[in-house]
Design an enzyme around this catalytic site. Structure first.
Site, PDB file in Angstrom:
ATOM      1  N   ALA A  19      42.115 -27.903  71.617  1.00 10.46           N
ATOM      2  CA  ALA A  19      41.263 -26.963  71.610  1.00 10.46           C
ATOM      3  C   ALA A  19      39.867 -27.593  72.344  1.00 10.46           C
ATOM      4  CB  ALA A  19      40.970 -27.355  69.807  1.00 10.46           C
ATOM      5  N   GLY A  20      38.938 -26.817  72.602  1.00 11.16           N
ATOM      6  CA  GLY A  20      37.988 -27.138  73.439  1.00 11.16           C
ATOM      7  C   GLY A  20      37.732 -27.516  73.999  1.00 11.16           C
TER       8      GLY A  20
ATOM      9  N   GLY B 215      39.910 -20.031  78.717  1.00  7.29           N
ATOM     10  CA  GLY B 215      40.593 -19.024  78.646  1.00  7.29           C
ATOM     11  C   GLY B 215      42.118 -20.394  78.976  1.00  7.29           C
TER      12      GLY B 215
ATOM     13  N   LYS C  56      49.963 -26.455  69.494  1.00 10.91           N
ATOM     14  CA  LYS C  56      48.937 -26.125  69.149  1.00 10.91           C
ATOM     15  C   LYS C  56      48.329 -27.426  67.525  1.00 10.91           C
ATOM     16  CE  LYS C  56      44.460 -24.388  69.617  1.00 10.91           C
ATOM     17  NZ  LYS C  56      44.112 -24.692  70.869  1.00 10.91           N
TER      18      LYS C  56
ATOM     19  N   VAL D 264      45.306 -18.292  77.660  1.00 11.41           N
ATOM     20  CA  VAL D 264      46.224 -17.528  78.809  1.00 11.41           C
ATOM     21  C   VAL D 264      46.566 -17.903  79.774  1.00 11.41           C
ATOM     22  CG1 VAL D 264      44.313 -17.095  80.132  1.00 11.41           C
ATOM     23  CG2 VAL D 264      45.753 -14.918  80.202  1.00 11.41           C
TER      24      VAL D 264
END
Length: 252
Positions: free
Chosen positions: A111-112, A14, A37, A17
């Site tokens: 990421a992750g 999540g 990102k 979001v």
């Protein structure tokens, strides 16, 4: 805060979001928001990525993606297998600092989990706030975690990894709060802040990202704490989801 690093205890929990919810409230308050990102994995060229999803839910934000790898792997592995250049933490920090010059808030979504490698030298998203501080940029760290059984261990490990790097954790957000929370999930509302030594600043309901922008904004406001622009209150939420009374037979 000028830059907020949004990391997690794992993947598919999540983070996007939560990033969208924070961006949504900031945009609604009239703030200039950028979303960065550093590396996106598991998407082909032209496919919509996480920053596009944030814009869909939050409205007008500056979108920036530094690298994309088609295979759903850790960024360092994706870069190695694709023959593309990796994204080093210093580059991500420099881009965040550049965006901070023209925006009120920059959200950097990892990421992750925290220690997923971005390059073959072992650089991770945890190195980005360190580099930003070296550039003189005010930076905070937010951890997105899961709600149920097993989250206390991964949350405690991530919090400890941040502390060893001299990075205080500003808060936690549960990325997917279930419609029918079980015993462990209800207990974790109290235990998560304790193991992380950081406040719980919200809990977003699962599947809330299925809504459109107009419907998403009031959800974001109701489900994030004032520190993130919302109205969510931790003690009130605990009272709404109390732990069941322990049966007398359980103590025998």
């Amino acid at each position: 805060m000028r830059v907020l690093i949004i990391t997690g205890t794992g993947t598919e929990i999540g983070k996007t979001v939560v990033t969208a919810a924070i961006a949504s409230l900031a945009v609604a308050a009239g703030r200039r928001v950028a979303v960065l990102k550093p590396a996106q994995a598991g998407l082909a060229p032209g496919e919509l990525c996480d920053v596009d999803e944030v814009a869909r839910l939050a409205g007008p934000v500056t979108r920036r993606e530094l690298a994309r790898y088609s295979e759903p792997l850790a960024p360092a592995t994706g870069a190695r297998r694709s023959g593309l250049a990796p994204v080093r933490p210093r580059r991500a920090a420099e881009e965040a600092a550049r965006l901070a010059d023209g925006h009120d808030l920059v959200l950097v979504e990892g990421a992750g989990g925290l220690l997923v490698r971005y390059d073959l030298d072992g650089g991770t998203i945890a190195d980005v706030p360190v580099a930003l501080r070296g550039l003189g940029v005010d930076v905070s760290v937010l951890l997105v975690t899961t709600a149920g059984l097993g989250t206390l261990n991964t949350t405690a490990l991530t919090s400890e990894a941040l502390r060893t790097r001299g990075l205080p954790l500003d808060g936690l957000v549960i990325g997917r709060w279930p419609a029918a929370p079980d015993l462990a999930t209800r207990c974790n509302l109290t235990d998560l802040p304790a193991v992380a030594n950081a406040p719980l600043l919200g809990a977003l309901p699962e599947r809330c990202a299925k809504r459109d922008r107009k419907a998403f904004l009031p959800i974001a406001r109701a489900c994030l704490a004032p520190e993130l622009g919302g109205t969510w209150n931790h003690p009130e939420f605990v009272a709404q989801h109390p732990e069941p009374v322990k049966c007398e037979s359980d103590a025998l």
